[in-house]
Design a protein around this motif. Structure first.
Motif, PDB file in Angstrom:
ATOM      1  N   VAL A 144      39.039  50.372  46.032  1.00  0.00           N
ATOM      2  CA  VAL A 144      39.257  49.698  44.746  1.00  0.00           C
ATOM      3  C   VAL A 144      40.426  50.336  44.016  1.00  0.00           C
ATOM      4  CG1 VAL A 144      38.271  49.327  42.436  1.00  0.00           C
ATOM      5  CG2 VAL A 144      36.883  48.898  44.470  1.00  0.00           C
ATOM      6  N   LYS A 145      40.411  51.656  43.936  1.00  0.00           N
ATOM      7  CA  LYS A 145      41.468  52.372  43.214  1.00  0.00           C
ATOM      8  C   LYS A 145      42.844  52.082  43.824  1.00  0.00           C
ATOM      9  CE  LYS A 145      42.454  56.945  41.418  1.00  0.00           C
ATOM     10  NZ  LYS A 145      42.049  58.344  41.329  1.00  0.00           N
ATOM     11  N   ALA A 146      42.899  52.066  45.151  1.00  0.00           N
ATOM     12  CA  ALA A 146      44.174  51.813  45.836  1.00  0.00           C
ATOM     13  C   ALA A 146      44.661  50.387  45.596  1.00  0.00           C
ATOM     14  CB  ALA A 146      44.020  52.077  47.333  1.00  0.00           C
ATOM     15  N   VAL A 196      48.218  49.001  43.986  1.00  0.00           N
ATOM     16  CA  VAL A 196      49.292  48.422  44.806  1.00  0.00           C
ATOM     17  C   VAL A 196      49.253  46.905  44.950  1.00  0.00           C
ATOM     18  CG1 VAL A 196      49.508  50.558  46.157  1.00  0.00           C
ATOM     19  CG2 VAL A 196      48.086  48.693  47.031  1.00  0.00           C
ATOM     20  N   SER A 197      48.244  46.249  44.372  1.00  0.00           N
ATOM     21  CA  SER A 197      48.137  44.803  44.565  1.00  0.00           C
ATOM     22  C   SER A 197      47.938  44.105  43.214  1.00  0.00           C
ATOM     23  CB  SER A 197      46.955  44.486  45.494  1.00  0.00           C
ATOM     24  OG  SER A 197      45.724  44.449  44.797  1.00  0.00           O
ATOM     25  N   PRO A 198      47.951  42.776  43.218  1.00  0.00           N
ATOM     26  CA  PRO A 198      47.690  42.054  41.968  1.00  0.00           C
ATOM     27  C   PRO A 198      46.199  42.019  41.602  1.00  0.00           C
ATOM     28  CG  PRO A 198      48.257  40.509  43.703  1.00  0.00           C
ATOM     29  CD  PRO A 198      48.421  41.878  44.277  1.00  0.00           C
ATOM     30  N   TYR A 199      45.348  42.602  42.435  1.00  0.00           N
ATOM     31  CA  TYR A 199      43.912  42.673  42.131  1.00  0.00           C
ATOM     32  C   TYR A 199      43.640  43.922  41.317  1.00  0.00           C
ATOM     33  CZ  TYR A 199      42.945  38.499  44.615  1.00  0.00           C
ATOM     34  OH  TYR A 199      42.930  37.167  44.954  1.00  0.00           O
ATOM     35  N   LYS A 200      42.996  43.740  40.176  1.00  0.00           N
ATOM     36  CA  LYS A 200      42.801  44.818  39.215  1.00  0.00           C
ATOM     37  C   LYS A 200      41.320  44.995  38.891  1.00  0.00           C
ATOM     38  CE  LYS A 200      47.220  45.217  38.979  1.00  0.00           C
ATOM     39  NZ  LYS A 200      47.799  46.221  39.861  1.00  0.00           N
ATOM     40  N   LYS A 201      40.976  46.229  38.516  1.00  0.00           N
ATOM     41  CA  LYS A 201      39.611  46.533  38.081  1.00  0.00           C
ATOM     42  C   LYS A 201      39.346  45.886  36.727  1.00  0.00           C
ATOM     43  CE  LYS A 201      40.304  51.034  38.463  1.00  0.00           C
ATOM     44  NZ  LYS A 201      40.049  52.471  38.385  1.00  0.00           N
ATOM     45  N   HIS A 202      38.085  45.730  36.419  1.00  0.00           N
ATOM     46  CA  HIS A 202      37.670  45.222  35.115  1.00  0.00           C
ATOM     47  C   HIS A 202      38.238  46.136  34.035  1.00  0.00           C
ATOM     48  CE1 HIS A 202      35.059  43.887  31.874  1.00  0.00           C
ATOM     49  NE2 HIS A 202      34.669  42.885  32.641  1.00  0.00           N
ATOM     50  N   ASP A 262      34.330  44.052  42.083  1.00  0.00           N
ATOM     51  CA  ASP A 262      35.037  45.311  41.841  1.00  0.00           C
ATOM     52  C   ASP A 262      36.436  45.039  41.300  1.00  0.00           C
ATOM     53  OD1 ASP A 262      32.997  47.037  42.782  1.00  0.00           O
ATOM     54  OD2 ASP A 262      33.626  46.692  44.852  1.00  0.00           O
ATOM     55  N   LEU A 263      37.073  43.998  41.813  1.00  0.00           N
ATOM     56  CA  LEU A 263      38.448  43.638  41.435  1.00  0.00           C
ATOM     57  C   LEU A 263      38.529  42.132  41.242  1.00  0.00           C
ATOM     58  CD1 LEU A 263      39.929  45.652  44.379  1.00  0.00           C
ATOM     59  CD2 LEU A 263      40.434  46.232  42.014  1.00  0.00           C
ATOM     60  N   SER A 264      39.494  41.718  40.442  1.00  0.00           N
ATOM     61  CA  SER A 264      39.779  40.290  40.322  1.00  0.00           C
ATOM     62  C   SER A 264      41.283  40.109  40.188  1.00  0.00           C
ATOM     63  CB  SER A 264      39.042  39.685  39.124  1.00  0.00           C
ATOM     64  OG  SER A 264      39.509  40.248  37.926  1.00  0.00           O
ATOM     65  N   ARG A 303      41.165  39.498  35.705  1.00  0.00           N
ATOM     66  CA  ARG A 303      40.459  38.456  34.949  1.00  0.00           C
ATOM     67  C   ARG A 303      38.998  38.852  34.741  1.00  0.00           C
ATOM     68  NH1 ARG A 303      40.684  32.116  36.670  1.00  0.00           N
ATOM     69  NH2 ARG A 303      39.389  31.338  34.982  1.00  0.00           N
ATOM     70  N   LEU A 304      38.469  38.641  33.554  1.00  0.00           N
ATOM     71  CA  LEU A 304      37.125  39.098  33.200  1.00  0.00           C
ATOM     72  C   LEU A 304      36.010  38.283  33.840  1.00  0.00           C
ATOM     73  CD1 LEU A 304      37.588  40.093  29.459  1.00  0.00           C
ATOM     74  CD2 LEU A 304      37.752  41.501  31.513  1.00  0.00           C
ATOM     75  N   ASP A 305      36.115  36.994  33.899  1.00  0.00           N
ATOM     76  CA  ASP A 305      35.098  36.149  34.531  1.00  0.00           C
ATOM     77  C   ASP A 305      35.762  35.263  35.578  1.00  0.00           C
ATOM     78  OD1 ASP A 305      32.719  36.947  33.129  1.00  0.00           O
ATOM     79  OD2 ASP A 305      33.597  35.993  31.359  1.00  0.00           O
ATOM     80  N   PRO A 306      36.191  35.875  36.694  1.00  0.00           N
ATOM     81  CA  PRO A 306      36.963  35.119  37.678  1.00  0.00           C
ATOM     82  C   PRO A 306      36.101  34.152  38.486  1.00  0.00           C
ATOM     83  CG  PRO A 306      36.462  37.282  38.532  1.00  0.00           C
ATOM     84  CD  PRO A 306      35.966  37.254  37.112  1.00  0.00           C
ATOM     85  N   PRO A 307      36.717  33.082  38.951  1.00  0.00           N
ATOM     86  CA  PRO A 307      36.010  32.216  39.898  1.00  0.00           C
ATOM     87  C   PRO A 307      35.863  32.966  41.227  1.00  0.00           C
ATOM     88  CG  PRO A 307      38.291  31.528  39.688  1.00  0.00           C
ATOM     89  CD  PRO A 307      38.076  32.630  38.689  1.00  0.00           C
TER      90      PRO A 307
END
Length: 190
Positions: free
Chosen positions: A46-48, A52-58, A70-72, A76-80
């Motif tokens: 998750v941390k990595a 390095v990606s467009p996926y981010k933690k809450h 873990d990531l969206s 995004r807070l309530d992702p599809p």
């Protein structure tokens, strides 16, 4: 091979390097409690990917530890479900387990611990495959708990039936030179 929107193979490869490097000094934890170490592999994944990606933690750390995913995409807070990414670490070559049966993308960091560092010199923790798969709620099967009063036991989980079939073609990263023999990753003879 399909990947979540905007997640690229280079993001996964960079994340593999990070997870291997960051967990190298934590092998004693693996030797004491392998299931905890698997959770740590997932956490470093998750941390990595956050870095390095467009996926981010809450954005709210207190909530992030207790929520799916873990990531969206973009944090995004309530992702599809198609923009959710849940991270798991596992020593098993095929199994996927979770405490919930949420629909979304799952990234599973398949690892082994090699204290001799003979598989990948300088790396006692080796990520040998990374599976990325989209799972719907009905892809999961409830696996009841064997816990009893006064005896303990594990908590309930959900698993994916016939995971080797479900994960066929889902490897987003495979370390060259590793094969499965008798259900274990080993160096190939070639």
């Amino acid at each position: 091979m399909p990947l979540p929107k905007d997640l690229k193979s280079i993001h996964i490869k960079r994340a593999v390097e990070y997870v291997e490097n960051q967990t190298a000094d934590l092998i004693d934890l693996y030797l004491e409690q392998a299931n905890v170490f698997s959770a740590i592999i997932g956490i470093f994944g998750v941390k990595a990917l956050h870095a390095v990606s467009p996926y981010k933690k809450h954005k709210h750390p207190d909530i992030a530890q207790q929520r799916f995913p873990d990531l969206s995409l973009g944090g995004r807070l309530d992702p599809p479900p198609l923009e959710c990414l849940e991270s798991k670490g596992s020593t098993r070559p095929w199994a996927i387990q979770s405490h919930y049966n949420h629909a979304g993308w799952y990234i599973v960091w398949r690892y082994l611990v090699d204290t001799t560092e003979s598989i990948k010199p300088g790396n006692p923790v080796v990520i040998w495959r990374v599976d990325v798969v989209f799972l719907a709620a009905d892809d999961w099967k409830y696996e009841g708990s064997k816990a009893e009063h006064g005896r303990g036991g594990r908590t309930h989980t959900f698993g994916v039936p016939n995971p080797s079939k479900r994960l066929a073609g889902a490897a987003a990263y495979v370390m060259p030179g590793i094969i499965l023999r008798n259900g274990r990753p080993i160096l190939s003879e070639n």
